[in-house]
Design an enzyme around this catalytic site. Sequence first.
Site, PDB file in Angstrom:
ATOM      1  N   ARG A  54       0.989  -1.699   0.007  1.00 59.50           N
ATOM      2  CA  ARG A  54      -0.292   0.011   0.185  1.00 59.50           C
ATOM      3  C   ARG A  54       0.814   1.226  -0.007  1.00 59.50           C
ATOM      4  O   ARG A  54       1.694   1.309   0.221  1.00 59.50           O
ATOM      5  CB  ARG A  54      -1.560   0.250   1.303  1.00 59.50           C
ATOM      6  CG  ARG A  54      -2.178  -0.958   0.431  1.00 59.50           C
ATOM      7  CD  ARG A  54      -3.223  -1.142   2.507  1.00 59.50           C
ATOM      8  NE  ARG A  54      -2.243  -1.213   3.520  1.00 59.50           N
ATOM      9  CZ  ARG A  54      -1.345  -0.581   4.595  1.00 59.50           C
ATOM     10  NH1 ARG A  54      -2.235   0.723   4.282  1.00 59.50           N
ATOM     11  NH2 ARG A  54      -1.344  -0.694   5.191  1.00 59.50           N
ATOM     12  N   LYS A 197      -8.597  -2.492   1.382  1.00 63.90           N
ATOM     13  CA  LYS A 197      -8.551  -1.381   2.627  1.00 63.90           C
ATOM     14  C   LYS A 197      -9.607  -0.136   2.490  1.00 63.90           C
ATOM     15  O   LYS A 197      -9.407   0.701   3.099  1.00 63.90           O
ATOM     16  CB  LYS A 197      -6.913  -1.505   2.506  1.00 63.90           C
ATOM     17  CG  LYS A 197      -6.135  -2.183   3.318  1.00 63.90           C
ATOM     18  CD  LYS A 197      -7.016  -2.296   4.984  1.00 63.90           C
ATOM     19  CE  LYS A 197      -6.458  -3.582   5.651  1.00 63.90           C
ATOM     20  NZ  LYS A 197      -5.900  -4.604   5.606  1.00 63.90           N
ATOM     21  N   HIS A 216      -9.525  -3.899  12.808  1.00 65.45           N
ATOM     22  CA  HIS A 216      -8.520  -4.504  11.846  1.00 65.45           C
ATOM     23  C   HIS A 216      -7.987  -6.113  12.551  1.00 65.45           C
ATOM     24  O   HIS A 216      -7.177  -6.028  13.592  1.00 65.45           O
ATOM     25  CB  HIS A 216      -7.755  -3.747  12.095  1.00 65.45           C
ATOM     26  CG  HIS A 216      -6.197  -4.286  10.925  1.00 65.45           C
ATOM     27  ND1 HIS A 216      -5.046  -3.894  11.048  1.00 65.45           N
ATOM     28  CD2 HIS A 216      -6.556  -5.343   9.636  1.00 65.45           C
ATOM     29  CE1 HIS A 216      -4.532  -4.686   9.693  1.00 65.45           C
ATOM     30  NE2 HIS A 216      -4.819  -5.452   9.914  1.00 65.45           N
ATOM     31  N   SER A 235      -0.145  -5.923  10.469  1.00 65.68           N
ATOM     32  CA  SER A 235       0.812  -6.430   9.529  1.00 65.68           C
ATOM     33  C   SER A 235       2.121  -7.277  10.312  1.00 65.68           C
ATOM     34  O   SER A 235       2.906  -6.778  10.563  1.00 65.68           O
ATOM     35  CB  SER A 235       0.660  -5.498   8.851  1.00 65.68           C
ATOM     36  OG  SER A 235       1.591  -6.664   7.567  1.00 65.68           O
ATOM     37  N   LYS A 239      -2.735 -12.259  12.512  1.00 66.43           N
ATOM     38  CA  LYS A 239      -3.599 -12.149  12.103  1.00 66.43           C
ATOM     39  C   LYS A 239      -4.183 -13.549  11.196  1.00 66.43           C
ATOM     40  O   LYS A 239      -5.122 -14.307  11.331  1.00 66.43           O
ATOM     41  CB  LYS A 239      -4.313 -11.347  11.487  1.00 66.43           C
ATOM     42  CG  LYS A 239      -4.056  -9.845  12.827  1.00 66.43           C
ATOM     43  CD  LYS A 239      -5.215  -8.633  12.231  1.00 66.43           C
ATOM     44  CE  LYS A 239      -4.735  -8.148  10.601  1.00 66.43           C
ATOM     45  NZ  LYS A 239      -3.286  -7.672  10.558  1.00 66.43           N
ATOM     46  N   THR A 240      -4.145 -13.616  10.121  1.00 67.34           N
ATOM     47  CA  THR A 240      -4.304 -14.955   9.210  1.00 67.34           C
ATOM     48  C   THR A 240      -3.513 -16.144   9.689  1.00 67.34           C
ATOM     49  O   THR A 240      -4.603 -16.567   9.737  1.00 67.34           O
ATOM     50  CB  THR A 240      -3.949 -14.156   8.068  1.00 67.34           C
ATOM     51  OG1 THR A 240      -4.786 -12.933   7.286  1.00 67.34           O
ATOM     52  CG2 THR A 240      -4.275 -15.057   6.830  1.00 67.34           C
ATOM     53  N   ASP A 254      -9.217 -10.566   8.749  1.00 70.63           N
ATOM     54  CA  ASP A 254      -8.282  -9.404   8.793  1.00 70.63           C
ATOM     55  C   ASP A 254      -9.941  -8.125   9.006  1.00 70.63           C
ATOM     56  O   ASP A 254      -9.727  -7.164   9.232  1.00 70.63           O
ATOM     57  CB  ASP A 254      -7.743  -8.801   7.049  1.00 70.63           C
ATOM     58  CG  ASP A 254      -7.456  -7.700   7.191  1.00 70.63           C
ATOM     59  OD1 ASP A 254      -6.305  -7.952   8.120  1.00 70.63           O
ATOM     60  OD2 ASP A 254      -7.670  -6.850   6.673  1.00 70.63           O
ATOM     61  N   ARG A 319       1.603 -12.571  -1.558  1.00 71.48           N
ATOM     62  CA  ARG A 319       0.693 -12.522  -1.057  1.00 71.48           C
ATOM     63  C   ARG A 319      -0.610 -13.469  -2.046  1.00 71.48           C
ATOM     64  O   ARG A 319       0.003 -13.763  -2.962  1.00 71.48           O
ATOM     65  CB  ARG A 319      -0.523 -10.706  -0.807  1.00 71.48           C
ATOM     66  CG  ARG A 319      -0.072 -10.089  -0.163  1.00 71.48           C
ATOM     67  CD  ARG A 319      -0.400 -10.557   1.301  1.00 71.48           C
ATOM     68  NE  ARG A 319       0.286  -8.940   2.712  1.00 71.48           N
ATOM     69  CZ  ARG A 319      -0.252  -9.233   3.625  1.00 71.48           C
ATOM     70  NH1 ARG A 319      -1.605 -10.115   3.733  1.00 71.48           N
ATOM     71  NH2 ARG A 319       0.003  -8.377   3.928  1.00 71.48           N
TER      72      ARG A 319
END
Length: 532
Positions: A54, A197, A216, A235, A239-240, A254, A319
């Site tokens: 990003r 996002k 988030h 990041s 989380k994932t 997410d 990704r």
Amino acid sequence: MSKIDLKGLDIDVEDVRRNMAPSTLYEEAIRDEEDAAIADSGALIAYSGEKTGRSPKDKRVVEAEQSKDDVWWGAINIPIEDYTYRINLERAKDYLNTRKKLYVIDAFAGWDPKYRLKIRVICSRPYHALFMHTMLIRPTAEELKNFGEPDVVIYNAGRFPANRHTPGMTSKTSVDVNLEDREMVILGTEYAGEMKKGVFTMMNYYMPKQGVLSMHCSATCDPDSNQSSILFGLSGTGKTTLSADPKRLLIGDDEHCWSDDGVFNIEGGCYAKAIDLTPDNEPEIFQALRFGAVLENVVYNKEDHHVDFTDTSITQNTRGAYPIEFIRNAKIPCIAGHPSDAIFLTCDAFGVLPPVSRLTPAQAMYHFISGYTAKIAGTEVGVTEPQATFSPCFGGPFLVWHPGKYAELLADKLRKHNTNVWLVNTGWTGGAHGVGSRIKLKYTRAIIDAIHSGELARASTAVDPVFGLHVVQECPGVPSELLNPKSTWQDPAQYFATASKLASLFIDNFQKYASGVSEEVRQAGPVTETSV
Ligand code: ATP
Ligand code: MN
């Protein structure tokens, strides 16, 4: 194939293809995108070009009458005038009008029908269409037929640059969010994550307006009780990875909302980091990267199209995007009950935060507002100094309101639903980065399991003298000596010096929020040696 007319939006292209099936988008990509390929696993390999992450510095929010007083203006929400936005919007439409063929994805954000937004993505790359088909909630044939007018329109003209001489533009990339017209314009970046996002940013504005907390975080739920667990983190904190948990049902990896009815996912897909992915460490994610998934910016063998997940020559940020139902134990619809546990994940590269501590309500607020994690600075030989990152609500770049708004909503919901709050360090142990090593995934998984089983709520704790945290002293499946970081360091003096350093970074960062919180929350942070 279904076509759609966009003339009402001043887009005159005749051939606009709506909600194409993944197989046909594959064909488009292989035919029209010069470097697209099909991996041996069946996933579509695509490249985002120059930008592989990003561009937060190029994000702009339109300064408009009705929303002006709601927005937390500053480095995250940089204002642009409506006039400049019109120039960028026109430029995006002009570019899209030069294409022979465009793609539209009409889909939803938010699994709870009460709160969902109808999103329309207009783009020129099949890769972007497949990405958003994967990441948004796919409408049924019936829902698509009755879709009507979208709530939000995303104009993705990312292949075309912004004009740097437009007032307010500082580079050729511009990602513009218009909260009032409910539009988003993308120029000068083809990183697909901007779209996802962008939708999250919209939700972060509209949901709190209705008393719903957007977060988030990833979420799972207990298959029997339907109680959820939410895992916040910046990041790379896990989380994932940690939400792909065979013992639980997956709600999402997410972006979620917490309403009076429980927790719902915003998205219809997951977006996992692919660096160093192995079938042994992350079997659920590995098997999901098959036909219908998108693999971004990965390097593959030109003979057999086997992907090398260790190759970071294009980017560290490789990704994979896949529909949520590719995870075998995903719960559809992605909605669950109120959370029994809220887990704050941090990747502490200083190696001084304990692997798991229980937070008091005041500490929960302190750490939520701080939003700490660390990055490894630089790749130069010998440079191993970790860099602390503080990002409010563990998602600063996507906030629209002042962090205090989200923190208040969270405090209120945690109290109302008796949710336990935990701080879990998925980062370093045995010393800072360079000396110690990252805590093993199997230990972090054991910690998460013990939180969910209720065992850690009953475990004994000891107070950490620097951070004031209630450090859990025993956890099934985790060697006890790992639970107190000090005992994993060879040199206790070095440990205290590093802990004090991190403590002072916390204290410095918190100063800007101190006046807006209660005395109890102000006191809930770490102390430095001088103030002990
Ligand atoms: P983003 O917001 O960018 O999607 P994320 O929080 O979802 O980030 P993950 O994709 O889960 O982050 O990334 C965590 C990475 O760290 C994975 O590559 C995972 O394999 C690795 N990892 C190594 N050790 C651990 C650990 N102990 N716990 C969690 N993840 C770990
Ligand atoms: Mn993730």
